[in-house]
Design an enzyme around this catalytic site. Structure first.
Site, PDB file in Angstrom:
ATOM      1  N   ARG A  16      12.563 -35.864 -58.481  1.00 34.44           N
ATOM      2  CA  ARG A  16      13.834 -35.366 -59.016  1.00 34.44           C
ATOM      3  C   ARG A  16      14.187 -34.012 -58.382  1.00 34.44           C
ATOM      4  O   ARG A  16      15.124 -33.900 -57.607  1.00 34.44           O
ATOM      5  CB  ARG A  16      13.752 -35.236 -60.548  1.00 34.44           C
ATOM      6  N   ASP A  17      13.375 -33.015 -58.657  1.00 37.85           N
ATOM      7  CA  ASP A  17      13.719 -31.654 -58.219  1.00 37.85           C
ATOM      8  C   ASP A  17      13.598 -31.518 -56.701  1.00 37.85           C
ATOM      9  O   ASP A  17      14.262 -30.688 -56.085  1.00 37.85           O
ATOM     10  CB  ASP A  17      12.788 -30.653 -58.918  1.00 37.85           C
ATOM     11  N   HIS A 210       8.849 -21.324 -58.488  1.00 29.99           N
ATOM     12  CA  HIS A 210       9.304 -21.559 -57.112  1.00 29.99           C
ATOM     13  C   HIS A 210       8.605 -20.546 -56.205  1.00 29.99           C
ATOM     14  O   HIS A 210       8.333 -19.420 -56.619  1.00 29.99           O
ATOM     15  CB  HIS A 210      10.823 -21.424 -57.016  1.00 29.99           C
ATOM     16  N   CYS A 241      14.523 -25.404 -49.779  1.00 30.65           N
ATOM     17  CA  CYS A 241      14.936 -24.763 -48.544  1.00 30.65           C
ATOM     18  C   CYS A 241      16.099 -23.877 -48.899  1.00 30.65           C
ATOM     19  O   CYS A 241      17.187 -24.011 -48.355  1.00 30.65           O
ATOM     20  CB  CYS A 241      15.309 -25.766 -47.471  1.00 30.65           C
TER      21      CYS A 241
END
Lengths: 302, 302
Positions: A16-17, A210, A241
């Site tokens: 998903r992420d 993250h 990215c």
């Protein structure tokens, strides 16, 4: 000496992420094959897709087909992101085990992300959570911009507390606290968690880091110190990215696993199988992954 | 709550550990300009070169000229690696402030690295240390492969202890413990340091992490918890391409600084000036650096 946890539950969010944040489009077959591989790695939790309108995330337009066609392996919780009632209906149709709702601790970020104020978001989530629980789904609540907001800067702990309180009042089973822009450092993580853990037990809280500035594993380390045992991660670091080629977004499952294995913290996840699943999706998307593990392996394996 | 240190001493090793490990050759002028920039960042320690025979490290063949021609800024300790008496003579000729000697905790690694057994290395180091101290130089001892050896695997803490003991007996002022192949994880770091710190105070020990598997800042976090306040790092992560393009070696000074700043741990180092010095050497070598900071900045700055 620190009392490190004995075991950790890795929550894989790559399908998903990861996929929603990369340029490459992956075919439905590619997604299904990949998720099936992930199901046999020992992972007990896979967030497989998002039931948002395809207008917003075209990469996941085949969410219903993917969810219906993947193999369901015993012991694995298959989860999906759900923004509203329409999404929940699809999740129920696809027989998803757990649904995730999301909100931001930052007013501006919430507004930009879903075009609603935080106060206007709560009633929508409340209905989704209530209906999901009635349908015997467990529910996870994502809180984003916990450590800072790209628009508002630092976010006060009281805002995070209030958001968690609201979500738990609705009946969510756990919250996942997101460092959405990858700015947190270990001391801040320790401070936020030391307050939250006065009110909620460690099994109610997952951390979602993250690696934008290389601090994700440092923040995991600080979280482990406080007793946290649930971490979201994305295989190969997929999905990150945000700034430039080679810059990393999501914490990579393979790198998290390397560290936890090295600390003798049990995950039940096979490093080799995760590695194979990472190489598989790397081939499919045709671009190098972000994880250190995948870079080392590319060279080691020639 | 953890008692995080109030301040940290960053020991910049890029001009030595960075340049000796990259493909690009940097001109003498380039090195001097770069080191001069580093001298004005607030760093109080710069390892500027290595006085090894040019046969072994051609990239640093101009070490004497570089050491003689750089600007000396008050408050900055200028250090150099010295393998033997010949190296020490050059270091003294160049008026270096501190010399570093090195040895491995692993027999096989020491043998492969300097073609001598550990026991045969001690007498050589002893003489160098003694003569350096007589010449009013401070001396640092590097211990490599502290957490694992590429040939022998895990290294026992007793081997590390013995090596440190020998170096301190010789009179070195501090030891720098190296995770040479970047395999350490936070629990191992905590375990090794909790034993070492029973015998030596925190001002005697520096940590030298490599980010090969993305764990360097996590290991810094574990070290900070034990009270360690000295860390080696290389600007931009320079010097690390041990496996593949994009894979990182040395812990990047800029990323370390980001984390320490975020934790309100004082370093006296200017993030902006470090950033400028990183961009400078990036232009000189003509290749992207490894640090997260430099990747984010490339994009942010266009």
């Amino acid at each position: 000496m620190v009392h490190w946890p004995k075991s950790v539950n890795i929550k894989e969010v790559g399908p998903r992420d990861g996929l929603q944040n990369i340029q490459a489009l992956v075919s439905t077959e590619g997604k299904i094959n990949w998720i099936n591989k992930l199901s046999h790695t020992g992972l007990s939790y896979i967030e497989i897709t998002s039931f948002v309108h395809p207008k917003w995330i075209p990469a996941l337009a085949d969410s219903l087909e993917v969810a219906k066609r993947i193999e369901r392996v015993d012991g694995v919780t298959y989860a999906a992101l759900v923004p509203n009632q329409q999404g929940l209906e699809k999740a129920i149709e696809a027989n998803i085990d757990e649904v995730s709702v999301f909100i931001s601790a930052s007013e501006t970020h919430n507004q930009k992300n879903i075009n609603k104020s935080i106060d206007d978001t709560y009633p929508i989530l409340k209905e989704v959570v209530s209906d999901a629980l009635s349908s015997n789904k467990s529910v996870r609540g994502y809180v984003s911009t916990v450590f800072a907001c790209p628009y508002e800067g630092e976010i006060s702990i009281s805002k995070v507390m209030k958001t968690c309180e609201k979500l738990f009042e609705m009946g969510v089973n756990e919250v996942s606290l997101g460092d959405t822009i990858g700015v947190a450092t270990p001391k801040q993580v320790e401070e936020v968690l030391s307050i939250l853990l006065k009110y909620y037990s460690t099994d109610k809280i997952a951390m979602h880091f993250h690696n934008t500035r290389g601090t994700a594993l440092a923040n995991v380390t600080a979280s482990l110190m406080t007793g946290i045992t649930k971490f979201d991660s994305s295989i190969g670091g997929l999905g990150g990215c945000p700034y430039a080629p080679g810059a990393s977004g999501n914490l990579a499952t393979d790198d998290l696993l390397y560290m936890l294995d090295g600390m003798n913290i049990e995950t039940n996840v096979s490093k080799n199988k995760i590695h194979d699943a990472a190489l598989y999706i790397q081939d499919v998307i045709g671009e190098p992954l972000f994880s250190y593990d995948s870079k080392i392996s590319r060279k080691t394996l020639g």
